[in-house]
Design a protein around this motif. Structure first.
Motif, PDB file in Angstrom:
ATOM      1  N   LEU A  10      39.806  42.036  41.572  1.00  0.00           N
ATOM      2  CA  LEU A  10      38.941  42.714  42.540  1.00  0.00           C
ATOM      3  C   LEU A  10      37.591  42.036  42.717  1.00  0.00           C
ATOM      4  CD1 LEU A  10      39.580  46.416  41.434  1.00  0.00           C
ATOM      5  CD2 LEU A  10      40.896  45.007  43.043  1.00  0.00           C
ATOM      6  N   GLY A  11      37.336  40.987  41.932  1.00  0.00           N
ATOM      7  CA  GLY A  11      36.042  40.330  42.028  1.00  0.00           C
ATOM      8  C   GLY A  11      35.015  40.969  41.111  1.00  0.00           C
ATOM      9  N   PRO A  12      33.782  40.475  41.148  1.00  0.00           N
ATOM     10  CA  PRO A  12      32.764  40.865  40.171  1.00  0.00           C
ATOM     11  C   PRO A  12      32.090  42.210  40.403  1.00  0.00           C
ATOM     12  CG  PRO A  12      31.863  39.280  41.700  1.00  0.00           C
ATOM     13  CD  PRO A  12      33.322  39.398  42.034  1.00  0.00           C
ATOM     14  N   GLY A  13      32.359  42.865  41.519  1.00  0.00           N
ATOM     15  CA  GLY A  13      31.759  44.180  41.727  1.00  0.00           C
ATOM     16  C   GLY A  13      31.450  44.526  43.169  1.00  0.00           C
ATOM     17  N   ASP A  14      30.999  43.563  43.943  1.00  0.00           N
ATOM     18  CA  ASP A  14      30.728  43.797  45.359  1.00  0.00           C
ATOM     19  C   ASP A  14      32.058  43.994  46.082  1.00  0.00           C
ATOM     20  OD1 ASP A  14      30.117  43.715  48.049  1.00  0.00           O
ATOM     21  OD2 ASP A  14      28.855  41.932  47.922  1.00  0.00           O
ATOM     22  N   PRO A  15      32.294  45.164  46.697  1.00  0.00           N
ATOM     23  CA  PRO A  15      33.572  45.402  47.372  1.00  0.00           C
ATOM     24  C   PRO A  15      33.877  44.389  48.471  1.00  0.00           C
ATOM     25  CG  PRO A  15      32.361  47.454  47.109  1.00  0.00           C
ATOM     26  CD  PRO A  15      31.416  46.349  46.736  1.00  0.00           C
ATOM     27  N   GLU A  16      32.850  43.756  49.035  1.00  0.00           N
ATOM     28  CA  GLU A  16      33.086  42.780  50.093  1.00  0.00           C
ATOM     29  C   GLU A  16      33.684  41.481  49.569  1.00  0.00           C
ATOM     30  OE1 GLU A  16      29.537  42.200  52.371  1.00  0.00           O
ATOM     31  OE2 GLU A  16      29.747  44.114  53.416  1.00  0.00           O
ATOM     32  N   LEU A  17      33.720  41.316  48.247  1.00  0.00           N
ATOM     33  CA  LEU A  17      34.318  40.118  47.659  1.00  0.00           C
ATOM     34  C   LEU A  17      35.784  40.328  47.297  1.00  0.00           C
ATOM     35  CD1 LEU A  17      31.370  38.857  45.430  1.00  0.00           C
ATOM     36  CD2 LEU A  17      32.119  37.995  47.650  1.00  0.00           C
ATOM     37  N   LEU A  18      36.334  41.473  47.641  1.00  0.00           N
ATOM     38  CA  LEU A  18      37.769  41.708  47.491  1.00  0.00           C
ATOM     39  C   LEU A  18      38.511  40.804  48.470  1.00  0.00           C
ATOM     40  CD1 LEU A  18      39.888  43.695  46.168  1.00  0.00           C
ATOM     41  CD2 LEU A  18      39.678  45.037  48.274  1.00  0.00           C
ATOM     42  N   PHE A  43      34.981  50.650  35.822  1.00  0.00           N
ATOM     43  CA  PHE A  43      34.307  49.747  36.754  1.00  0.00           C
ATOM     44  C   PHE A  43      35.291  49.237  37.798  1.00  0.00           C
ATOM     45  CE2 PHE A  43      32.384  45.352  37.478  1.00  0.00           C
ATOM     46  CZ  PHE A  43      31.499  45.814  38.438  1.00  0.00           C
ATOM     47  N   ALA A  44      36.506  48.874  37.358  1.00  0.00           N
ATOM     48  CA  ALA A  44      37.511  48.376  38.300  1.00  0.00           C
ATOM     49  C   ALA A  44      37.809  49.430  39.366  1.00  0.00           C
ATOM     50  CB  ALA A  44      38.786  47.991  37.556  1.00  0.00           C
ATOM     51  N   LEU A  95      44.492  47.307  38.604  1.00  0.00           N
ATOM     52  CA  LEU A  95      43.196  46.887  39.129  1.00  0.00           C
ATOM     53  C   LEU A  95      42.384  46.192  38.043  1.00  0.00           C
ATOM     54  CD1 LEU A  95      42.289  50.198  41.008  1.00  0.00           C
ATOM     55  CD2 LEU A  95      43.693  48.283  41.810  1.00  0.00           C
ATOM     56  N   CYS A  96      41.862  45.017  38.374  1.00  0.00           N
ATOM     57  CA  CYS A  96      41.131  44.218  37.389  1.00  0.00           C
ATOM     58  C   CYS A  96      39.803  43.752  37.973  1.00  0.00           C
ATOM     59  CB  CYS A  96      41.933  42.979  36.994  1.00  0.00           C
ATOM     60  SG  CYS A  96      43.682  43.281  36.652  1.00  0.00           S
ATOM     61  N   GLU A  97      38.686  44.111  37.340  1.00  0.00           N
ATOM     62  CA  GLU A  97      37.433  43.509  37.772  1.00  0.00           C
ATOM     63  C   GLU A  97      37.484  42.017  37.476  1.00  0.00           C
ATOM     64  OE1 GLU A  97      36.400  45.335  33.640  1.00  0.00           O
ATOM     65  OE2 GLU A  97      37.472  45.984  35.439  1.00  0.00           O
ATOM     66  N   GLY A  98      36.852  41.222  38.319  1.00  0.00           N
ATOM     67  CA  GLY A  98      36.930  39.774  38.141  1.00  0.00           C
ATOM     68  C   GLY A  98      38.318  39.263  38.455  1.00  0.00           C
ATOM     69  N   ILE A 121      50.590  38.197  40.769  1.00  0.00           N
ATOM     70  CA  ILE A 121      49.184  38.243  40.372  1.00  0.00           C
ATOM     71  C   ILE A 121      48.324  37.652  41.480  1.00  0.00           C
ATOM     72  CG2 ILE A 121      47.489  37.474  38.666  1.00  0.00           C
ATOM     73  CD1 ILE A 121      49.818  37.320  36.650  1.00  0.00           C
ATOM     74  N   VAL A 122      47.294  38.390  41.858  1.00  0.00           N
ATOM     75  CA  VAL A 122      46.367  37.945  42.900  1.00  0.00           C
ATOM     76  C   VAL A 122      45.035  37.608  42.230  1.00  0.00           C
ATOM     77  CG1 VAL A 122      45.176  38.548  45.036  1.00  0.00           C
ATOM     78  CG2 VAL A 122      47.489  39.418  44.598  1.00  0.00           C
ATOM     79  N   PRO A 123      44.620  36.351  42.258  1.00  0.00           N
ATOM     80  CA  PRO A 123      43.372  35.977  41.592  1.00  0.00           C
ATOM     81  C   PRO A 123      42.158  36.609  42.258  1.00  0.00           C
ATOM     82  CG  PRO A 123      44.194  34.155  42.912  1.00  0.00           C
ATOM     83  CD  PRO A 123      45.265  35.206  42.924  1.00  0.00           C
ATOM     84  N   GLY A 124      41.100  36.748  41.471  1.00  0.00           N
ATOM     85  CA  GLY A 124      39.850  37.298  41.998  1.00  0.00           C
ATOM     86  C   GLY A 124      38.679  36.433  41.573  1.00  0.00           C
ATOM     87  N   ILE A 125      37.544  36.640  42.196  1.00  0.00           N
ATOM     88  CA  ILE A 125      36.333  35.892  41.851  1.00  0.00           C
ATOM     89  C   ILE A 125      35.812  36.395  40.511  1.00  0.00           C
ATOM     90  CG2 ILE A 125      33.956  35.385  42.519  1.00  0.00           C
ATOM     91  CD1 ILE A 125      34.836  35.853  45.432  1.00  0.00           C
ATOM     92  N   SER A 126      35.638  35.496  39.555  1.00  0.00           N
ATOM     93  CA  SER A 126      35.148  35.899  38.239  1.00  0.00           C
ATOM     94  C   SER A 126      33.628  35.997  38.239  1.00  0.00           C
ATOM     95  CB  SER A 126      35.596  34.894  37.175  1.00  0.00           C
ATOM     96  OG  SER A 126      34.831  33.707  37.278  1.00  0.00           O
ATOM     97  N   SER A 127      33.091  36.659  37.222  1.00  0.00           N
ATOM     98  CA  SER A 127      31.638  36.797  37.116  1.00  0.00           C
ATOM     99  C   SER A 127      30.964  35.447  36.891  1.00  0.00           C
ATOM    100  CB  SER A 127      31.282  37.755  35.979  1.00  0.00           C
ATOM    101  OG  SER A 127      31.795  37.286  34.744  1.00  0.00           O
ATOM    102  N   VAL A 128      31.684  34.499  36.287  1.00  0.00           N
ATOM    103  CA  VAL A 128      31.106  33.166  36.083  1.00  0.00           C
ATOM    104  C   VAL A 128      30.832  32.501  37.429  1.00  0.00           C
ATOM    105  CG1 VAL A 128      31.525  30.853  35.176  1.00  0.00           C
ATOM    106  CG2 VAL A 128      32.162  32.848  33.820  1.00  0.00           C
ATOM    107  N   MET A 129      31.803  32.545  38.327  1.00  0.00           N
ATOM    108  CA  MET A 129      31.623  31.941  39.649  1.00  0.00           C
ATOM    109  C   MET A 129      30.555  32.687  40.451  1.00  0.00           C
ATOM    110  SD  MET A 129      33.747  29.653  39.102  1.00  0.00           S
ATOM    111  CE  MET A 129      35.077  29.381  37.957  1.00  0.00           C
TER     112      MET A 129
END
Length: 230
Positions: A10-18, A43-44, A95-98, A121-129
């Motif tokens: 799901l990405g790092p938290g901003d819903p627009e990064l889904l 959080f997820a 659902l997975c954050e990051g 599995i659908v990759p998401g943007i990690s907090s590192v990126m």
């Protein structure tokens, strides 16, 4: 025919990064599962809460403790609850954050179900990126190597990993901030480090490591670079 298990980053938290793919698959499933702390909200789940209307939910409540033993039983129980839905022919989205395969709870469910059901599995943007973007800090240049380090490791283990690192990222900083900061100061690496917390959220903070406030929240990280002559 059994259902399919989807691991959605799901990405790092901003819903627009889904991602578009994660959004499409999420809209198609009748059941979602997600990790949740034993205190507070998931959080997820919060990232995509407006998209969950009408869906059945499986909360995987995990105690926030150092000892991993209790969590193993929780993963077993969660896997069987999800398996029961998949056996009925319905699809489930976990659902997975990051990203699902980067320090994520989904990995423990995956290893228990991957041989029994179809999995996508659908990759998401990690907090590192996302953190690198927020700090405007390149993660790796040319032939450099990015070293990802869990802040839960001992000082000796961390020092060994940093010995030849040119760029590095600390995950799971949280309560380990004072110790990790002291170690980076001792190694002469602190000046090249940036501290970040709650990346991409309204409460996002980005600061030089020296200015990071304690206590640090669970969703915090440190990005750093060794000064090199080019």
């Amino acid at each position: 025919m059994s259902g399919t298990l989807y691991g959605l980053g799901l990405g790092p938290g901003d819903p627009e990064l889904l991602t578009l793919k994660a959004a499409r698959l999420l809209s198609s499933v009748p059941v979602v599962a997600y990790p949740a702390p034993d205190r507070g909200e998931s959080f997820a789940r919060a990232i995509v809460a407006p998209r969950l209307t009408g869906k059945r939910e499986i909360a995987v409540v995990i105690p926030m403790r150092v000892d991993p033993a209790p969590a193993q039983g929780i993963y077993e129980e969660a896997a069987e609850r999800i398996a029961a839905v998949l056996d009925s022919g319905e699809n489930v989205a976990f659902l997975c954050e990051g990203d699902p395969l980067f320090y994520g709870t989904f990995m423990y469910v995956l290893e228990r179900l991957r041989d029994r059901f179809p999995v996508e599995i659908v990759p998401g943007i990690s907090s590192v990126m996302a953190g690198a973007a927020a700090a405007r800090m390149p993660l790796a240049l040319r032939g450099e190597t990015l070293t990802v380090i869990s802040a839960t490791l001992s000082d000796e283990e961390i020092a060994a990993l940093l010995e030849h690192a040119t760029a590095f990222a600390f995950m799971k900083v949280g309560r380990h901030l004072p110790r990790v900061r002291a170690l980076l100061n001792h190694l002469g690496l602190a000046s090249g480090c940036v501290y970040l917390e709650r990346v991409t959220l309204a409460e996002e903070k980005v600061a030089p490591l020296a200015e990071a406030q304690e206590p640090a929240p669970y969703f915090s990280l440190i990005l750093g670079r060794r000064e090199l002559k080019r």
